[in-house]
Scaffold this motif. Sequence first.
Motif, PDB file in Angstrom:
ATOM      1  N   PHE A 153       0.813  -1.225   0.000  1.00 40.99           N
ATOM      2  CA  PHE A 153       0.000   0.000   0.000  1.00 40.99           C
ATOM      3  C   PHE A 153       0.844   1.271   0.000  1.00 40.99           C
ATOM      4  O   PHE A 153       0.342   2.346  -0.293  1.00 40.99           O
ATOM      5  N   GLU A 154       2.135   1.175   0.292  1.00 45.41           N
ATOM      6  CA  GLU A 154       2.978   2.366   0.195  1.00 45.41           C
ATOM      7  C   GLU A 154       3.328   2.690  -1.254  1.00 45.41           C
ATOM      8  O   GLU A 154       3.649   3.832  -1.572  1.00 45.41           O
ATOM      9  N   ARG A 155       3.260   1.686  -2.139  1.00 40.13           N
ATOM     10  CA  ARG A 155       3.716   1.903  -3.514  1.00 40.13           C
ATOM     11  C   ARG A 155       2.639   1.724  -4.564  1.00 40.13           C
ATOM     12  O   ARG A 155       2.839   2.112  -5.723  1.00 40.13           O
ATOM     13  N   HIS A 156       1.510   1.137  -4.190  1.00 43.71           N
ATOM     14  CA  HIS A 156       0.533   0.780  -5.208  1.00 43.71           C
ATOM     15  C   HIS A 156      -0.824   1.451  -5.019  1.00 43.71           C
ATOM     16  O   HIS A 156      -1.832   0.960  -5.523  1.00 43.71           O
ATOM     17  N   LEU A 157      -0.853   2.582  -4.340  1.00 42.90           N
ATOM     18  CA  LEU A 157      -2.126   3.296  -4.201  1.00 42.90           C
ATOM     19  C   LEU A 157      -2.698   3.692  -5.563  1.00 42.90           C
ATOM     20  O   LEU A 157      -3.912   3.753  -5.746  1.00 42.90           O
ATOM     21  N   GLY A 158      -1.809   3.948  -6.499  1.00 38.90           N
ATOM     22  CA  GLY A 158      -2.255   4.342  -7.833  1.00 38.90           C
ATOM     23  C   GLY A 158      -2.980   3.242  -8.584  1.00 38.90           C
ATOM     24  O   GLY A 158      -3.576   3.501  -9.633  1.00 38.90           O
ATOM     25  N   ARG A 159      -2.936   2.029  -8.068  1.00 38.61           N
ATOM     26  CA  ARG A 159      -3.619   0.898  -8.711  1.00 38.61           C
ATOM     27  C   ARG A 159      -5.057   0.735  -8.223  1.00 38.61           C
ATOM     28  O   ARG A 159      -5.787  -0.113  -8.740  1.00 38.61           O
ATOM     29  N   GLY A 175      -6.106  -0.356  12.498  1.00 37.30           N
ATOM     30  CA  GLY A 175      -5.100  -1.047  13.294  1.00 37.30           C
ATOM     31  C   GLY A 175      -4.014  -0.180  13.896  1.00 37.30           C
ATOM     32  O   GLY A 175      -3.093  -0.684  14.528  1.00 37.30           O
ATOM     33  N   GLY A 176      -4.065   1.120  13.676  1.00 44.16           N
ATOM     34  CA  GLY A 176      -2.996   1.983  14.188  1.00 44.16           C
ATOM     35  C   GLY A 176      -1.726   1.899  13.363  1.00 44.16           C
ATOM     36  O   GLY A 176      -0.682   2.412  13.782  1.00 44.16           O
ATOM     37  N   THR A 177      -1.799   1.301  12.169  1.00 45.24           N
ATOM     38  CA  THR A 177      -0.608   1.124  11.330  1.00 45.24           C
ATOM     39  C   THR A 177      -0.003   2.450  10.902  1.00 45.24           C
ATOM     40  O   THR A 177       1.194   2.541  10.631  1.00 45.24           O
ATOM     41  N   ILE A 178      -0.794   3.504  10.844  1.00 48.05           N
ATOM     42  CA  ILE A 178      -0.261   4.825  10.497  1.00 48.05           C
ATOM     43  C   ILE A 178       0.834   5.240  11.466  1.00 48.05           C
ATOM     44  O   ILE A 178       1.727   6.023  11.119  1.00 48.05           O
ATOM     45  N   GLY A 179       0.814   4.699  12.677  1.00 45.68           N
ATOM     46  CA  GLY A 179       1.839   5.019  13.662  1.00 45.68           C
ATOM     47  C   GLY A 179       3.206   4.468  13.336  1.00 45.68           C
ATOM     48  O   GLY A 179       4.196   4.859  13.961  1.00 45.68           O
ATOM     49  N   ASN A 180       3.310   3.560  12.360  1.00 43.82           N
ATOM     50  CA  ASN A 180       4.616   3.008  11.989  1.00 43.82           C
ATOM     51  C   ASN A 180       5.445   3.970  11.148  1.00 43.82           C
ATOM     52  O   ASN A 180       6.623   3.718  10.904  1.00 43.82           O
ATOM     53  N   PHE A 181       4.832   5.063  10.714  1.00 43.34           N
ATOM     54  CA  PHE A 181       5.552   6.063   9.927  1.00 43.34           C
ATOM     55  C   PHE A 181       6.136   7.137  10.847  1.00 43.34           C
ATOM     56  O   PHE A 181       5.500   7.544  11.823  1.00 43.34           O
ATOM     57  N   THR A 182       7.313   7.631  10.508  1.00 43.38           N
ATOM     58  CA  THR A 182       7.840   8.808  11.183  1.00 43.38           C
ATOM     59  C   THR A 182       6.984  10.009  10.774  1.00 43.38           C
ATOM     60  O   THR A 182       6.283   9.957   9.752  1.00 43.38           O
ATOM     61  N   PRO A 183       7.028  11.109  11.543  1.00 40.87           N
ATOM     62  CA  PRO A 183       6.097  12.212  11.263  1.00 40.87           C
ATOM     63  C   PRO A 183       6.120  12.736   9.827  1.00 40.87           C
ATOM     64  O   PRO A 183       5.056  12.922   9.213  1.00 40.87           O
ATOM     65  N   GLY A 184       7.293  12.960   9.259  1.00 40.59           N
ATOM     66  CA  GLY A 184       7.343  13.467   7.887  1.00 40.59           C
ATOM     67  C   GLY A 184       6.798  12.467   6.893  1.00 40.59           C
ATOM     68  O   GLY A 184       6.025  12.810   5.997  1.00 40.59           O
ATOM     69  N   SER A 185       7.202  11.192   7.050  1.00 35.73           N
ATOM     70  CA  SER A 185       6.713  10.145   6.155  1.00 35.73           C
ATOM     71  C   SER A 185       5.216   9.955   6.316  1.00 35.73           C
ATOM     72  O   SER A 185       4.498   9.677   5.339  1.00 35.73           O
ATOM     73  N   ARG A 186       4.744  10.104   7.547  1.00 32.14           N
ATOM     74  CA  ARG A 186       3.311   9.936   7.820  1.00 32.14           C
ATOM     75  C   ARG A 186       2.496  10.967   7.057  1.00 32.14           C
ATOM     76  O   ARG A 186       1.475  10.642   6.430  1.00 32.14           O
ATOM     77  N   ARG A 187       2.931  12.199   7.067  1.00 28.53           N
ATOM     78  CA  ARG A 187       2.184  13.246   6.374  1.00 28.53           C
ATOM     79  C   ARG A 187       2.254  13.084   4.863  1.00 28.53           C
ATOM     80  O   ARG A 187       1.271  13.322   4.159  1.00 28.53           O
ATOM     81  N   ARG A 188       3.405  12.634   4.363  1.00 26.53           N
ATOM     82  CA  ARG A 188       3.498  12.359   2.919  1.00 26.53           C
ATOM     83  C   ARG A 188       2.557  11.226   2.527  1.00 26.53           C
ATOM     84  O   ARG A 188       1.886  11.290   1.491  1.00 26.53           O
ATOM     85  N   SER A 307      -5.361  15.881  14.084  1.00 27.63           N
ATOM     86  CA  SER A 307      -5.897  16.997  13.316  1.00 27.63           C
ATOM     87  C   SER A 307      -4.799  17.687  12.514  1.00 27.63           C
ATOM     88  O   SER A 307      -4.996  18.044  11.342  1.00 27.63           O
ATOM     89  N   GLY A 308      -3.630  17.859  13.119  1.00 24.62           N
ATOM     90  CA  GLY A 308      -2.518  18.512  12.436  1.00 24.62           C
ATOM     91  C   GLY A 308      -2.009  17.719  11.251  1.00 24.62           C
ATOM     92  O   GLY A 308      -1.720  18.281  10.187  1.00 24.62           O
ATOM     93  N   ASP A 309      -1.904  16.396  11.420  1.00 24.98           N
ATOM     94  CA  ASP A 309      -1.453  15.553  10.318  1.00 24.98           C
ATOM     95  C   ASP A 309      -2.447  15.570   9.164  1.00 24.98           C
ATOM     96  O   ASP A 309      -2.067  15.623   7.992  1.00 24.98           O
ATOM     97  N   LEU A 310      -3.724  15.524   9.495  1.00 23.36           N
ATOM     98  CA  LEU A 310      -4.746  15.566   8.450  1.00 23.36           C
ATOM     99  C   LEU A 310      -4.711  16.903   7.714  1.00 23.36           C
ATOM    100  O   LEU A 310      -4.791  16.949   6.477  1.00 23.36           O
ATOM    101  N   ALA A 311      -4.578  17.974   8.458  1.00 18.69           N
ATOM    102  CA  ALA A 311      -4.541  19.301   7.833  1.00 18.69           C
ATOM    103  C   ALA A 311      -3.347  19.435   6.896  1.00 18.69           C
ATOM    104  O   ALA A 311      -3.463  20.002   5.801  1.00 18.69           O
TER     105      ALA A 311
END
Length: 338
Positions: A153-159, A175-188, A307-311
């Motif tokens: 899902f990190e590489r194939h969202l375009g599919r 599942g809270g999987t979004i927490g596995n990303f560092t803050p910058g990667s999470r927002r990207r 809220s900040g990450d979503l914004a």
Amino acid sequence: MTPPQTVSPTTHDRVIVESFLGDGEHRTLADDVLDGLTRPFKELPPKHFYDAHGADLFDRICELPEYYPTRCERAILEQRSAEIVERTGAAELVELGSGTAAKTRLLLSAMHEAGTLNRYVPIDVTEGMVRDSAARLVEEFDGLRVHGIVGDFERHLGRVPEPVDGRPRIVAFLGGTIGNFTPGSRRRFLRGLSQLLGPDDFLLLGTDLVKDPAVLEAAYDDSAGVTAAFNRNVLTVLNRELDADFAVDAYEHVAFFDRDREWIEMRLRAQRPQRVTVGKLGLRLTFAAGEELRTEISAKFTPERISGDLAAAGMELVETLTDQDGLFALTLARIRAA
């Protein structure tokens, strides 16, 4: 790259499964080892935990008394799925990291009861799991169509296919999987997710909340040692897939809450000096006694952080749903109005 393969895993004409994991995609583990284990501070991404044995261990973790996230998220879905469907009017559910679709079935059932259910789009790296869940779900829900995506899902969202007839959909990342990303990667990553949303679509995001560090640390270092076995299993994966010779039992499971960053870290600590060869990569590694390899971060969230990450990703928070003890949250969000 190997062309994507379309597979019909059942006799149903309501199921399509496309695989986008060509030969080049299978180098991900090798690339992550070459990148992560040659750094001064060694680390690997947590997605490599989940071979068949790792998936079984994680299923056991989800049943442990210390591990609350799965129970809490399921409780929210049991109590609020009908409300989520009414709020969104969704006819389609796209799920990242779908697995067995165990919790998702609650949303699909609510959509079916509301008379809106049209299509389910599961995305997972394990083709067998996508096939099996598709076969079960089309039997369970009359008229449901499944368009499975076998991919990362990190590489194939375009599919992900376009919505059917422009009808509203929910994109679920549970599942809270979004927490596995560092803050910058999470927002990207969230910005990438936002590209799947039209003006009438919603993101449903599962997030583990900041709480007593003792509760958090117990969830990742259970008394039965199941999480320790799960953590060390990544070394078994490296031994098998890359012809490495890690002495798996020579590494100690470590889990702690970083109070400054507000995330859990899981690490493997060498209990004595180690020399490791990764045969398929021609790579030689050394670990000093006490040296650690980070295998996971799991960020915990406050309402302000969500809220900040979503914004930052061009979205706005619509509603936050929590379990009765306030341990876990499901957040509904949508594209921010212009």
